[in-house]
Design a protein around this motif. Structure first.
Motif, PDB file in Angstrom:
ATOM      1  N   VAL A 119      37.320  38.525  37.065  1.00  0.00           N
ATOM      2  CA  VAL A 119      36.624  37.451  37.762  1.00  0.00           C
ATOM      3  C   VAL A 119      36.066  37.993  39.070  1.00  0.00           C
ATOM      4  CG1 VAL A 119      38.760  36.672  38.882  1.00  0.00           C
ATOM      5  CG2 VAL A 119      36.856  35.077  38.601  1.00  0.00           C
ATOM      6  N   GLN A 120      34.937  37.459  39.458  1.00  0.00           N
ATOM      7  CA  GLN A 120      34.324  37.873  40.725  1.00  0.00           C
ATOM      8  C   GLN A 120      33.735  36.648  41.400  1.00  0.00           C
ATOM      9  OE1 GLN A 120      30.819  40.422  40.564  1.00  0.00           O
ATOM     10  NE2 GLN A 120      31.470  41.463  42.434  1.00  0.00           N
ATOM     11  N   PHE A 121      34.053  36.506  42.667  1.00  0.00           N
ATOM     12  CA  PHE A 121      33.452  35.419  43.439  1.00  0.00           C
ATOM     13  C   PHE A 121      31.990  35.773  43.695  1.00  0.00           C
ATOM     14  CE2 PHE A 121      32.489  33.217  47.431  1.00  0.00           C
ATOM     15  CZ  PHE A 121      32.816  31.922  47.061  1.00  0.00           C
ATOM     16  N   VAL A 122      31.113  34.789  43.473  1.00  0.00           N
ATOM     17  CA  VAL A 122      29.680  35.047  43.644  1.00  0.00           C
ATOM     18  C   VAL A 122      29.178  34.458  44.955  1.00  0.00           C
ATOM     19  CG1 VAL A 122      27.380  34.689  42.671  1.00  0.00           C
ATOM     20  CG2 VAL A 122      29.316  35.126  41.164  1.00  0.00           C
ATOM     21  N   SER A 123      29.395  33.160  45.139  1.00  0.00           N
ATOM     22  CA  SER A 123      28.977  32.502  46.366  1.00  0.00           C
ATOM     23  C   SER A 123      29.600  31.112  46.384  1.00  0.00           C
ATOM     24  CB  SER A 123      27.445  32.403  46.444  1.00  0.00           C
ATOM     25  OG  SER A 123      26.984  31.498  45.466  1.00  0.00           O
ATOM     26  N   GLU A 124      29.484  30.463  47.503  1.00  0.00           N
ATOM     27  CA  GLU A 124      30.039  29.113  47.585  1.00  0.00           C
ATOM     28  C   GLU A 124      29.315  28.180  46.624  1.00  0.00           C
ATOM     29  OE1 GLU A 124      29.981  28.652  51.986  1.00  0.00           O
ATOM     30  OE2 GLU A 124      31.925  27.720  51.619  1.00  0.00           O
ATOM     31  N   ASP A 125      28.016  28.384  46.451  1.00  0.00           N
ATOM     32  CA  ASP A 125      27.249  27.520  45.552  1.00  0.00           C
ATOM     33  C   ASP A 125      27.554  27.810  44.088  1.00  0.00           C
ATOM     34  OD1 ASP A 125      26.072  26.258  47.653  1.00  0.00           O
ATOM     35  OD2 ASP A 125      24.342  27.613  47.716  1.00  0.00           O
TER      36      ASP A 125
ATOM     37  N   ARG B 136      33.734  54.159  54.626  1.00  0.00           N
ATOM     38  CA  ARG B 136      34.976  53.951  53.885  1.00  0.00           C
ATOM     39  C   ARG B 136      35.647  52.701  54.440  1.00  0.00           C
ATOM     40  NH1 ARG B 136      37.717  56.867  50.294  1.00  0.00           N
ATOM     41  NH2 ARG B 136      39.970  56.566  50.135  1.00  0.00           N
ATOM     42  N   SER B 137      36.172  51.898  53.533  1.00  0.00           N
ATOM     43  CA  SER B 137      36.772  50.635  53.943  1.00  0.00           C
ATOM     44  C   SER B 137      38.127  50.465  53.268  1.00  0.00           C
ATOM     45  CB  SER B 137      35.849  49.473  53.546  1.00  0.00           C
ATOM     46  OG  SER B 137      36.434  48.237  53.852  1.00  0.00           O
ATOM     47  N   LYS B 138      39.040  49.891  53.993  1.00  0.00           N
ATOM     48  CA  LYS B 138      40.335  49.496  53.410  1.00  0.00           C
ATOM     49  C   LYS B 138      40.404  47.983  53.561  1.00  0.00           C
ATOM     50  CE  LYS B 138      45.176  50.967  53.463  1.00  0.00           C
ATOM     51  NZ  LYS B 138      45.056  51.759  52.233  1.00  0.00           N
ATOM     52  N   PHE B 139      40.570  47.298  52.437  1.00  0.00           N
ATOM     53  CA  PHE B 139      40.428  45.847  52.504  1.00  0.00           C
ATOM     54  C   PHE B 139      41.360  45.170  51.515  1.00  0.00           C
ATOM     55  CE2 PHE B 139      38.206  45.123  48.495  1.00  0.00           C
ATOM     56  CZ  PHE B 139      37.780  46.412  48.191  1.00  0.00           C
ATOM     57  N   SER B 140      41.573  43.890  51.772  1.00  0.00           N
ATOM     58  CA  SER B 140      42.305  43.030  50.844  1.00  0.00           C
ATOM     59  C   SER B 140      41.473  41.782  50.629  1.00  0.00           C
ATOM     60  CB  SER B 140      43.674  42.646  51.423  1.00  0.00           C
ATOM     61  OG  SER B 140      44.475  43.791  51.601  1.00  0.00           O
ATOM     62  N   GLU B 141      41.599  41.194  49.445  1.00  0.00           N
ATOM     63  CA  GLU B 141      40.873  39.958  49.178  1.00  0.00           C
ATOM     64  C   GLU B 141      41.634  39.141  48.144  1.00  0.00           C
ATOM     65  OE1 GLU B 141      37.064  40.708  47.428  1.00  0.00           O
ATOM     66  OE2 GLU B 141      37.867  42.089  45.939  1.00  0.00           O
ATOM     67  N   SER B 142      41.373  37.867  48.142  1.00  0.00           N
ATOM     68  CA  SER B 142      42.042  36.993  47.168  1.00  0.00           C
ATOM     69  C   SER B 142      41.080  35.889  46.752  1.00  0.00           C
ATOM     70  CB  SER B 142      43.318  36.394  47.758  1.00  0.00           C
ATOM     71  OG  SER B 142      42.987  35.510  48.808  1.00  0.00           O
ATOM     72  N   LEU B 143      41.274  35.410  45.538  1.00  0.00           N
ATOM     73  CA  LEU B 143      40.468  34.318  45.004  1.00  0.00           C
ATOM     74  C   LEU B 143      41.391  33.346  44.288  1.00  0.00           C
ATOM     75  CD1 LEU B 143      37.721  33.028  44.258  1.00  0.00           C
ATOM     76  CD2 LEU B 143      37.724  34.478  42.217  1.00  0.00           C
ATOM     77  N   GLN B 144      41.399  32.131  44.737  1.00  0.00           N
ATOM     78  CA  GLN B 144      42.178  31.082  44.078  1.00  0.00           C
ATOM     79  C   GLN B 144      41.206  30.180  43.332  1.00  0.00           C
ATOM     80  OE1 GLN B 144      45.678  30.445  44.106  1.00  0.00           O
ATOM     81  NE2 GLN B 144      45.100  28.953  42.533  1.00  0.00           N
ATOM     82  N   VAL B 145      41.392  30.073  42.029  1.00  0.00           N
ATOM     83  CA  VAL B 145      40.504  29.249  41.201  1.00  0.00           C
ATOM     84  C   VAL B 145      41.282  28.030  40.714  1.00  0.00           C
ATOM     85  CG1 VAL B 145      39.042  29.169  39.148  1.00  0.00           C
ATOM     86  CG2 VAL B 145      39.251  31.294  40.442  1.00  0.00           C
TER      87      VAL B 145
END
Lengths: 433, 238
Positions: A119-125, B136-145
């Protein structure tokens, strides 16, 4: 030699100007680029797989007639009552496995698929999009399948090829009209009306009363080197026969299909002259070799040719006022060297009459239902030609320089739009009754 | 139509990239020729004359006015004749919430590379440059659906996806200007064409936005900094 100082431009103006231009140019480009970064929310999920249908052996496309494609993951039915050589179906991205049921005219088949869901977030819309990968098949009931690409897309690509075993008991035969245009001979598809085609080994009449240009006929696989005779009872031309010999080979060419019988080395036997077609021949493949083996899918492997009617002139009736085609009811149409009545039974806008190749002119007599009679004398040049010599030996005459040399008193201003008779129905003469 | 639009956008981007490079190269080439004919050639000294340290005003402005963004970036360069060693260090985070999906990320990054100044004879050492960076980047991310998909039997999707301590690296083609405003105060901008992104996430979440790089859904990304600098001289300019 000079010892002077060269005049140089010490002004910073060019640099400032260049920098200003660059500043504005880049600034505008950034604005444009930022606008282009807006994502499009339409069809963003990469969850569509492309499935194509093929025949084992030739690998050619196969048309599958489907009542529908269903899956337990949705109530929707895909491709309801559709015939296609390939389809694209979406995969359920809320799970990692899907099974699809294909209900077809050949029976029901299923295919089970497994895949990873990213899954990949695309945009708020737009929200998120789902990107599927690592597609694999975990089961199927088709004859054979091949996984071509493991990555579904946003539209149907080439992911899976579904193969079916070739059928060896059917062959295709095409009817074609030999043509002559100027001095160029060719052929084109011909629609014939048959009273029925009856293979001698089945006794079953096929295509009765149908208009066909290609017929699919059974091949007798029971007896080796068996002569197959098929009666073509054509409305035009009467009974014709096709007599074939071939060699049968029983072998396992494709493991999923088991042992099959293949017909090859086919030959066309000569038949009695009264039952012979004008011309019959095997279709040539890309290397100009005759196709003498029964192949699936059933492209025509035999062409049955009809000789061109090079002596037939087309006469069209036209209205004097608006110059449009005019419908007339005819009682009789005769030519001076035959007694045949060429008048159609139904009202018509044209008639087709033969010309006398042994003379330089032919008189056409037209009698209308009203009782009015008109005559038309056509002159022409009849030149013997050698094209289609073997197949159409008695029709090797080319009619050119067609002209109306005399016409009845009620006919005025007859015209000759086409002064050469062609094998294809042609508008040769226009008359204004 | 969708495919065509994407293709058109990609084509436009590449066109822009090439147009910028051509514009700058041609303009600067002409400038360089003029400089060459106007002055006598002096021995080139590669000893640095100063260090310039600055920050990105756009990042500061966005942090102040854009709710979904927080970030900063510090830029520095040091000259070696017409060549500059450039280093950028920064951090950003983004937060989006559309009701059905909540996305957030944060991370730090650096870029290092070199610039070539094409305004050699400017007495104020104003700069018009082309450069190359490695980022170069070190990052974290999260997505709650949290949503229900009507297509697939109204299956509820309640999943949390995340990438922790992931790395991303990329390259940049840069161009821009640096202009002396007053004494040690300089301003300028840098336009960045970012490409060659690689990431090492190992979950089911495909990165959406990488600090220092930006959105990942295109093969090429644009970046833009509007910067203010302080230049600390370390040696008198010759």
């Amino acid at each position: 030699m000079e010892f002077g100082l060269k005049a140089v431009n010490l002004s910073l103006q060019p640099r400032v100007s260049t920098m200003k231009k660059a500043t504005w140019f880049i600034f505008l480009l950034i604005i444009i680029a930022s606008c282009l970064n807006d994502p499009d929310c339409f069809r963003i999920n990469s969850n569509v797989i492309g499935i194509s249908f093929r025949v084992m052996g030739t690998g050619k496309s196969d048309t599958l007639r489907m009542y529908g494609v269903t899956t337990q993951n949705t109530d929707s039915t895909f491709y309801r009552n559709t015939a296609a050589t390939g389809i694209g179906i979406p995969l359920d991205f809320t799970t990692t496995e899907s099974e699809y049921l294909f209900q077809t005219t050949r029976g029901d088949y299923s295919i089970a698929l497994k895949y990873d869901v990213n899954v990949q977030f695309v945009s708020e819309d737009c929200g998120s999009k789902y990107v599927l990968e690592n597609l694999e098949t975990t089961g199927h009931t088709f004859d054979s399948i091949r996984l071509v690409s493991r990555t579904p897309g946003t539209t149907a690509g080439g992911n899976i090829e579904i193969f079916r075993c070739p059928r060896t008991d059917t062959m295709a035969v095409a009817f074609r009209q030999l043509t002559l245009s100027g001095t160029t001979k060719s052929s084109q598809a011909l629609v014939v009306e048959t009273n029925g085609i009856t293979p001698d080994f089945t006794g079953e009449t096929l295509y009765g009363g149908e208009k066909v240009s290609i017929v699919y006929l059974p091949v007798n696989l029971d007896v080796d080197k068996h002569a197959m005779v098929i009666d073509f009872d054509q409305v035009e031309g009467g009974l014709r026969k096709l007599d074939l010999n071939y060699t049968l080979t029983e072998t396992q060419r494709y493991r999923p299909c088991g042992v099959q019988i293949f017909a090859s080395e086919m030959i066309i036997n000569a038949v009695e002259s009264q039952y012979a077609f004008d011309s019959v021949g095997f279709v040539l493949n890309e290397t100009n070799s005759s196709i003498r083996s029964v192949l699936d899918p059933f492209d025509p492997m035999i062409n049955i040719y009809r000789c061109p009617d090079l002596d037939i002139a087309g006469i069209y009736f036209r209205n004097r006022q608006d110059r449009a085609d005019s419908t007339v009811s005819l009682k009789s149409v005769t030519v001076n060297f035959q007694t045949t009545n060429y008048a159609p039974t139904e009202p018509t806008t044209f008639i087709r009459v033969p010309l006398n190749k042994s003379a330089t002119n032919t008189t056409v007599t037209i009698e209308y239902q009203t009782g009015k009679i008109e005559t038309l004398v056509l002159s022409y040049t009849a030149t013997p030609i050698t094209r289609f010599r073997v197949a159409c030996s008695d029709q090797n005459t080319l009619f050119t320089n067609l002209a109306v040399v005399a016409q009845g008193t009620t006919l005025v201003g007859s015209q000759v739009p086409n002064a050469s008779l062609q094998s294809i129905p042609t508008r040769n003469i226009e008359i204004f009754p | 139509m969708q495919v065509f639009k994407v293709y058109q956008q990609e084509t436009l981007k590449y066109f822009h990239s090439i147009a910028i490079l051509l514009f700058v190269t041609v303009g600067v080439s002409a400038q360089t020729k003029t400089d060459t004919t106007e002055t006598k050639k002096k021995p080139t000294s590669f000893v640095p004359t100063g260090v310039r340290v600055g920050t990105d005003l756009i990042a500061i402005g966005m942090t102040r006015y854009v709710d979904s963004y927080k970030g900063w970036e510090v830029n520095a360069d040091v000259d070696f004749s017409r060549y500059y060693l450039a280093v950028d260090v920064g951090s950003w985070s983004r937060d989006y919430d559309n009701g059905a999906e909540i996305y957030s990320n944060n991370g730090n990054y650096f870029r290092i590379g070199g610039d070539v100044n094409f305004l050699l004879k400017d007495p104020d050492r104003n700069m018009f440059f082309l450069g190359l960076r490695y980022g170069r980047s070190k990052f974290s991310e999260s997505l709650q659906v949290n949503k229900i998909d009507s297509m697939w039997n109204n299956n509820p999707v309640n999943e949390r996806y995340s990438n922790s301590n992931s790395n991303g690296s990329w390259f940049e083609l840069t161009t821009g200007i640096r202009v002396k405003i007053w004494k040690v105060i300089w301003m300028g901008y840098t336009a960045r064409l970012k490409f060659g992104l690689t990431t090492n996430e190992d979950g089911n979440l495909i990165p959406h936005d990488i600090p220092g790089y930006g959105r990942t859904d295109k093969n090429v990304a644009w970046g833009f900094n509007y910067q203010i600098f302080v230049r600390i001289p370390v040696r008198r300019q010759q």
